[in-house]
Design an enzyme around this catalytic site. Structure first.
Site, PDB file in Angstrom:
ATOM      1  N   HIS A 103      -3.514 -69.453  -2.779  1.00  0.00           N
ATOM      2  CA  HIS A 103      -3.641 -68.426  -3.804  1.00  0.00           C
ATOM      3  C   HIS A 103      -2.476 -67.454  -3.645  1.00  0.00           C
ATOM      4  O   HIS A 103      -2.187 -66.998  -2.538  1.00  0.00           O
ATOM      5  CB  HIS A 103      -4.963 -67.659  -3.657  1.00  0.00           C
ATOM      6  CG  HIS A 103      -5.086 -66.552  -4.657  1.00  0.00           C
ATOM      7  ND1 HIS A 103      -5.490 -66.770  -5.955  1.00  0.00           N
ATOM      8  CD2 HIS A 103      -4.814 -65.234  -4.562  1.00  0.00           C
ATOM      9  CE1 HIS A 103      -5.475 -65.630  -6.612  1.00  0.00           C
ATOM     10  NE2 HIS A 103      -5.068 -64.674  -5.801  1.00  0.00           N
ATOM     11  N   ASP A 139     -17.791 -62.163 -10.803  1.00  0.00           N
ATOM     12  CA  ASP A 139     -16.413 -61.678 -10.739  1.00  0.00           C
ATOM     13  C   ASP A 139     -15.855 -61.463 -12.145  1.00  0.00           C
ATOM     14  O   ASP A 139     -15.144 -60.499 -12.401  1.00  0.00           O
ATOM     15  CB  ASP A 139     -15.515 -62.650  -9.964  1.00  0.00           C
ATOM     16  CG  ASP A 139     -14.069 -62.170  -9.992  1.00  0.00           C
ATOM     17  OD1 ASP A 139     -13.818 -61.072  -9.462  1.00  0.00           O
ATOM     18  OD2 ASP A 139     -13.212 -62.843 -10.579  1.00  0.00           O
ATOM     19  N   SER A 172     -12.976 -60.485  -5.091  1.00  0.00           N
ATOM     20  CA  SER A 172     -12.689 -61.136  -6.370  1.00  0.00           C
ATOM     21  C   SER A 172     -11.932 -62.451  -6.144  1.00  0.00           C
ATOM     22  O   SER A 172     -12.297 -63.514  -6.672  1.00  0.00           O
ATOM     23  CB  SER A 172     -11.871 -60.176  -7.245  1.00  0.00           C
ATOM     24  OG  SER A 172     -11.359 -60.828  -8.366  1.00  0.00           O
TER      25      SER A 172
HETATM   26  N1  URA Z   1      -6.664 -61.321  -8.783  1.00  0.00           N
HETATM   27  C1  URA Z   1      -8.001 -61.524  -8.809  1.00  0.00           C
HETATM   28  O1  URA Z   1      -8.470 -62.622  -9.010  1.00  0.00           O
HETATM   29  N2  URA Z   1      -8.794 -60.461  -8.631  1.00  0.00           N
HETATM   30  C2  URA Z   1      -8.339 -59.223  -8.393  1.00  0.00           C
HETATM   31  O2  URA Z   1      -9.123 -58.313  -8.206  1.00  0.00           O
HETATM   32  C3  URA Z   1      -6.947 -59.032  -8.356  1.00  0.00           C
HETATM   33  C4  URA Z   1      -6.133 -60.106  -8.550  1.00  0.00           C
END
Ligand code: URA
Length: 435
Positions: free
Chosen positions: A81, A160, A182
């Site tokens: 990620h 989320d 998140s």
């Molecule tokens: N990317 C995400 O998926 N969530 C966040 O809070 C910030 C960046």
């Protein structure tokens, strides 16, 4: 339980219990906790912070608001990620490279956010490529060919989705506990054996300072490892775009050049480094050096390219139908000197001005617009030299004004920062040491 009481406890700086956090998240999804209450709670979290146990509880509550993939034993499942940047197309060469090296990659990815581009938008430059897969289709593709990049379905971490939309309009996005939960609630739903994080710092990133990026990296690694997934984070430089291409179809072109063993050196270096970290954590390679060697060999022998073609085709894409670049204009330097600063975020906003990103959720975008940046920080520039090619459907005067403000040419060369600044160690599983 009482939402107002929980909000007040966080407002006063107290640690919440897992049950209180679970109540807030589940209550927000089913309507027992009202939107203004959740907004007040998010602001209290932003101002008062959370300890690791609280962030783990929040991540769990958000993760279990939806479904999770579970895999039969087989090839290790690994993902990366990135917290987002300009020109960051690394997932596109990295996923098939990992696939060629013996890992499975069940990658759920996002669209552009703020000034930063999104992998899903870039992949939609390829005619026919399906970014919306059902859970069953996603599972089947991982089991059959090992590589998937798709958008999050409604079943993945629905809490989320709701909370992010609320944070977006209440000034509560930049809170480390909320960002951690998140990101991880979506990534851990993939049922991973290892997770690699690329936490960007700099003027083109969410985190403008390396100290903030490091804090986020440590929070992500600590929470993810506590939840049982071996995790490594690199803190990497986003004070200039990654590679030369910024946009959508042009970033597919650049990703393909990396997969053919060419392309800009920074994109190649970061792809190989992140690949090696995944090979190490995923148990394929015994040490970083042999992991780098394996990844380099697979890239240069064309095996990553073969995996790429197989993956794109499996997911419905037709490489003969990649969107073409819009008409090109060249922007030239009006003075000589050294390129000392690029306000990188402005380049992301310039892509939005061209129509390649969104001002509003759900807006259609133009995949053919964007930039090819011809210069790097520290380069000697001569007046009249081409600085960037602009791919646009209309006049570029206002775009050039934005670029002129964003690129600073000075008498003296700048001090350059390394591409990879920091590594955040792998915390021992099962620990939850704070601070
Ligand atoms: N990317 C995400 O998926 N969530 C966040 O809070 C910030 C960046």
């Amino acid at each position: 339980m009482n939402a107002a009481e929980i909000i007040s406890r966080k407002r006063d700086g107290l640690a919440l219990t897992a049950a209180e956090i679970e109540f807030m998240v589940a209550g927000f999804v089913d309507g027992r906790v009202e939107r203004p209450q959740m907004a007040a709670w998010a602001m209290a979290v932003l101002l008062r912070d959370m300890n690791t146990d609280e962030i783990v509880a929040l991540t769990q509550a958000m993760l279990y608001s939806g479904q999770r993939f579970q895999w039969p034993s087989g090839r290790p499942k690994v993902d990366k990620h990135s917290t987002g940047g300009i020109g960051d197309k690394i997932s596109i060469p990295l996923a098939p490279l990992w696939g060629a090296c013996g890992l499975d990659v069940p990658m759920i990815s996002g669209r552009g956010l703020g000034a930063t581009g999104g992998t899903i938008d870039k992949l939609e430059s390829i005619g026919g490529y399906r970014t919306q897969l059902s859970m069953d289709e996603f599972r089947e593709q991982v089991n059959s060919m090992g590589v998937v990049i798709a958008a999050a379905s409604a079943e993945i971490a629905p809490a989320d989705k709701e909370l992010y939309a609320l944070r977006d309009v209440t000034g509560t996005v930049p809170a480390v506990p909320l960002i951690t939960a998140s990101i991880l609630s979506k990534k851990l739903a993939e049922g991973l054996d290892a997770l690699i994080l690329d936490v960007k710092w700099g003027n083109g990133a969410f985190m403008k300072t390396s100290a903030d990026a490091k804090r986020l990296a440590e929070s992500l690694v600590r929470v993810s490892a506590t939840m049982g997934v071996p995790t490594k984070a690199l803190v990497t430089n986003m004070n200039q775009p990654l590679g030369k291409m910024v946009g959508n179809c042009v970033e597919i072109e650049e990703s393909e050049s990396i997969l053919r063993g060419a392309g800009p050196s920074d994109v190649r270096e970061l792809t190989l480094r992140l690949a090696a970290e995944g090979l190490l954590l995923g148990g394929i390679s015994p040490d970083l050096q042999s992991a780098i060697t394996l990844a380099t060999n697979k890239l240069d022998a064309g095996e990553a390219w073969e995996k790429y073609e197989a993956w794109i085709q499996y997911q419905g894409g037709d490489r003969k139908q990649i969107v073409s670049r819009a008409a090109e204009s060249v922007w030239r330097a009006d003075r000589s000197g050294y390129l000392s600063t690029i306000d990188t975020e402005q380049l992301g906003y310039a892509v939005i001005d061209l129509g390649g990103g969104r001002r509003q959720q759900g807006q259609a975008i133009d995949h053919g617009v964007g930039f090819e940046i011809e210069v790097r920080l520290g380069d000697r520039i001569e007046s009249g030299q081409a600085l960037a090619r602009i791919f646009s459907r209309s006049g570029v005067d206002s775009i050039i004004k934005r670029l002129q403000a964003a690129f600073v040419i000075s008498e003296q060369p700048p001090q350059l920062e390394p591409l990879v600044l920091e590594e955040s160690g792998l915390f021992k599983l099962g620990t939850s040491a704070d601070g």
